[in-house]
Design a protein around this motif. Structure first.
Motif, PDB file in Angstrom:
ATOM      1  N   PHE A   1      59.777  34.054  29.624  1.00 14.28           N
ATOM      2  CA  PHE A   1      59.215  34.770  28.765  1.00 14.28           C
ATOM      3  C   PHE A   1      59.411  34.837  27.259  1.00 14.28           C
ATOM      4  N   ILE A   2      58.500  34.612  26.090  1.00 23.45           N
ATOM      5  CA  ILE A   2      58.742  34.536  24.937  1.00 23.45           C
ATOM      6  C   ILE A   2      57.543  35.495  24.264  1.00 23.45           C
ATOM      7  N   GLY A   3      58.551  36.254  23.641  1.00 27.24           N
ATOM      8  CA  GLY A   3      57.955  37.267  22.815  1.00 27.24           C
ATOM      9  C   GLY A   3      57.943  36.807  21.410  1.00 27.24           C
ATOM     10  N   THR A   4      56.427  36.925  20.697  1.00 28.22           N
ATOM     11  CA  THR A   4      56.255  36.345  19.396  1.00 28.22           C
ATOM     12  C   THR A   4      55.551  37.381  18.556  1.00 28.22           C
ATOM     13  N   VAL A   5      55.664  37.302  17.158  1.00 28.69           N
ATOM     14  CA  VAL A   5      55.274  38.238  16.393  1.00 28.69           C
ATOM     15  C   VAL A   5      53.762  38.270  16.286  1.00 28.69           C
ATOM     16  N   ARG A   6      52.921  39.117  16.641  1.00 29.21           N
ATOM     17  CA  ARG A   6      51.484  39.567  16.486  1.00 29.21           C
ATOM     18  C   ARG A   6      50.965  39.694  15.169  1.00 29.21           C
ATOM     19  N   GLU A   7      49.871  39.447  14.764  1.00 27.23           N
ATOM     20  CA  GLU A   7      49.197  39.700  13.349  1.00 27.23           C
ATOM     21  C   GLU A   7      48.556  40.995  13.391  1.00 27.23           C
ATOM     22  N   MET A   8      47.635  41.088  14.332  1.00 24.52           N
ATOM     23  CA  MET A   8      46.779  42.278  14.408  1.00 24.52           C
ATOM     24  C   MET A   8      47.025  43.228  15.537  1.00 24.52           C
ATOM     25  N   THR A   9      47.284  44.440  15.421  1.00 18.33           N
ATOM     26  CA  THR A   9      47.407  45.586  16.421  1.00 18.33           C
ATOM     27  C   THR A   9      46.489  46.514  15.839  1.00 18.33           C
ATOM     28  N   GLY A  10      45.272  46.672  16.898  1.00 18.95           N
ATOM     29  CA  GLY A  10      44.297  47.503  16.540  1.00 18.95           C
ATOM     30  C   GLY A  10      43.622  46.639  15.227  1.00 18.95           C
ATOM     31  N   ASP A  11      43.510  47.625  14.120  1.00 19.45           N
ATOM     32  CA  ASP A  11      42.864  47.345  13.031  1.00 19.45           C
ATOM     33  C   ASP A  11      44.103  47.253  11.835  1.00 19.45           C
ATOM     34  N   LYS A  12      45.166  47.423  12.609  1.00 13.46           N
ATOM     35  CA  LYS A  12      46.591  47.084  11.263  1.00 13.46           C
ATOM     36  C   LYS A  12      47.012  45.591  11.566  1.00 13.46           C
ATOM     37  N   GLN A  13      47.043  44.930   9.999  1.00  9.35           N
ATOM     38  CA  GLN A  13      47.314  43.725  10.015  1.00  9.35           C
ATOM     39  C   GLN A  13      48.758  43.720   9.630  1.00  9.35           C
ATOM     40  N   THR A  14      49.567  42.862  10.402  1.00  8.53           N
ATOM     41  CA  THR A  14      51.127  42.854  10.065  1.00  8.53           C
ATOM     42  C   THR A  14      51.404  41.629   9.179  1.00  8.53           C
ATOM     43  N   LYS A  15      52.535  42.087   7.995  1.00  6.43           N
ATOM     44  CA  LYS A  15      52.582  40.742   7.161  1.00  6.43           C
ATOM     45  C   LYS A  15      53.766  40.106   7.636  1.00  6.43           C
ATOM     46  N   LEU A  16      54.782  40.913   8.000  1.00  8.23           N
ATOM     47  CA  LEU A  16      56.206  40.650   8.742  1.00  8.23           C
ATOM     48  C   LEU A  16      56.608  41.627   9.484  1.00  8.23           C
ATOM     49  N   LEU A  17      57.895  41.553  10.102  1.00  5.06           N
ATOM     50  CA  LEU A  17      58.593  42.413  10.871  1.00  5.06           C
ATOM     51  C   LEU A  17      59.975  42.287  10.530  1.00  5.06           C
ATOM     52  N   GLU A  18      60.597  43.406  10.680  1.00  6.13           N
ATOM     53  CA  GLU A  18      62.128  43.420  10.292  1.00  6.13           C
ATOM     54  C   GLU A  18      62.710  43.994  11.752  1.00  6.13           C
ATOM     55  N   TYR A  19      63.714  43.185  12.234  1.00  2.00           N
ATOM     56  CA  TYR A  19      64.316  43.699  13.534  1.00  2.00           C
ATOM     57  C   TYR A  19      65.862  44.014  13.208  1.00  2.00           C
ATOM     58  N   GLU A  20      66.050  45.193  13.564  1.00  2.00           N
ATOM     59  CA  GLU A  20      67.490  45.520  13.571  1.00  2.00           C
ATOM     60  C   GLU A  20      68.244  45.914  14.691  1.00  2.00           C
ATOM     61  N   ALA A  21      69.513  45.830  14.747  1.00  2.00           N
ATOM     62  CA  ALA A  21      69.987  46.063  16.248  1.00  2.00           C
ATOM     63  C   ALA A  21      71.512  46.813  16.083  1.00  2.00           C
ATOM     64  N   TYR A  22      71.844  47.390  17.107  1.00  2.00           N
ATOM     65  CA  TYR A  22      73.339  48.104  17.241  1.00  2.00           C
ATOM     66  C   TYR A  22      73.959  46.588  17.979  1.00  2.00           C
ATOM     67  N   VAL A  23      74.371  45.748  17.363  1.00  2.00           N
ATOM     68  CA  VAL A  23      74.774  44.315  17.945  1.00  2.00           C
ATOM     69  C   VAL A  23      75.537  44.393  19.181  1.00  2.00           C
ATOM     70  N   PRO A  24      76.711  44.774  19.042  1.00  3.37           N
ATOM     71  CA  PRO A  24      77.591  45.002  20.079  1.00  3.37           C
ATOM     72  C   PRO A  24      76.948  45.601  21.397  1.00  3.37           C
ATOM     73  N   MET A  25      76.548  46.593  21.110  1.00  2.00           N
ATOM     74  CA  MET A  25      75.940  47.523  22.281  1.00  2.00           C
ATOM     75  C   MET A  25      74.775  46.837  22.895  1.00  2.00           C
ATOM     76  N   ALA A  26      73.888  46.192  21.925  1.00  2.00           N
ATOM     77  CA  ALA A  26      72.681  45.642  22.332  1.00  2.00           C
ATOM     78  C   ALA A  26      73.037  44.331  23.375  1.00  2.00           C
ATOM     79  N   GLU A  27      74.192  43.818  22.926  1.00  2.00           N
ATOM     80  CA  GLU A  27      74.392  42.552  23.528  1.00  2.00           C
ATOM     81  C   GLU A  27      74.982  43.030  25.170  1.00  2.00           C
ATOM     82  N   LYS A  28      75.689  43.826  25.093  1.00  2.00           N
ATOM     83  CA  LYS A  28      76.227  44.957  26.492  1.00  2.00           C
ATOM     84  C   LYS A  28      75.053  45.222  27.257  1.00  2.00           C
ATOM     85  N   GLN A  29      74.022  45.884  26.658  1.00  2.00           N
ATOM     86  CA  GLN A  29      72.784  46.498  27.438  1.00  2.00           C
ATOM     87  C   GLN A  29      71.999  45.139  27.954  1.00  2.00           C
ATOM     88  N   LEU A  30      71.846  43.855  27.510  1.00  2.00           N
ATOM     89  CA  LEU A  30      71.172  42.767  27.768  1.00  2.00           C
ATOM     90  C   LEU A  30      72.024  42.402  29.107  1.00  2.00           C
TER      91      LEU A  30
END
Lengths: 79, 153
Positions: free
Chosen positions: B31-60
């Motif tokens: 499965f590959i998740g990619t950044v989508r431009e249109m969500t309804g009538d909203k247009q995305t320019k870019l996305l910013e992802y943030e994580a609680y890195v050590p915990m996120a890796e544990k949860q994965l």
């Protein structure tokens, strides 16, 4: 000191990702949450956030002690 | 490379896939998740992802363990990217190998649904007309009962 981590909208409102709070004796997660907001101001949405203690999800009634890291996890949106 | 990884670098899909291929695997589902431009009538320019890195890796890693419990011969690798992503950039790559195809499809689906429930990663949408942190995409904006379904202590 208890180390508090904030993320996403909570960090944005607080203007920081890290806050330290000194606790005399042990406190519950819920008490820490109140103390945090006394220090940085009201954080909208924090009631809906999950809480992780030292990187594991816990309940509001769990005990926090000196040196612990408490992270407030607003609804996640990965993927 | 780690099986369960939060990365600030672009994801190399093949690297994720290579980690789950072995001699008793007969199927690999990706499965590959990619950044989508249109969500309804909203247009995305870019996305910013943030994580609680050590915990996120544990949860994965926990998701990988759950998959092994449900589909005992499955092997899972997941990389999630954080930082600033442009339209069509890869945000997450999941690869699951199993002896037979049916389990590979099911387990891969399971992995992405669990990521959206329990892994501390957040996405900030930068639209053409403003920005916002996105809440839980599984439906509710908050967790009224204290935790979402199936999050264990």
């Amino acid at each position: 000191m208890v180390h508090i981590l904030l993320f996403a909208s909570l960090a944005q409102q607080a203007g920081t990702q890290k806050v330290s709070i000194s606790v005399d004796k042990s406190a519950t997660v819920e008490e820490i949450r109140t103390m945090l907001q006394t220090q940085v101001g009201k954080l909208a949405g924090i009631e809906g956030a999950l809480v992780a203690l030292n990187e594991e999800y816990v309940e509001l009634s769990d005990q926090v002690k000196d040196g612990d890291t408490v992270a407030f996890i607003p609804p996640v949106s990965g993927g | 490379m780690k099986l369960f990884n939060i990365s600030t670098e672009p994801i190399d899909n093949q690297n994720v896939i290579d980690q789950v291929i072995h001699h008793n695997a007969g199927a690999v589902s990706v499965f590959i998740g990619t950044v989508r431009e249109m969500t309804g009538d909203k247009q995305t320019k870019l996305l910013e992802y943030e994580a609680y890195v050590p915990m996120a890796e544990k949860q994965l890693e926990k998701i990988g363990q759950e998959i092994e419990e449900k589909w005992p011969s499955a092997k899972t690798a997941i990389t999630h990217r954080i930082g600033t992503l442009q339209i069509s950039d890869v945000a997450v790559t999941i690869a699951v190998s199993t002896p037979h195809r049916h389990e590979a499809f099911e387990a891969c689906r399971y992995a992405i649904e669990r990521i959206k429930e329990i892994v501390p990663i957040w996405k900030k949408e930068h639209y053409t007309d403003g920005e916002e942190w996105i809440g839980n995409q599984k439906g509710t904006q908050s967790y009224p009962s204290g935790r979402p379904e199936r999050v264990e202590k």
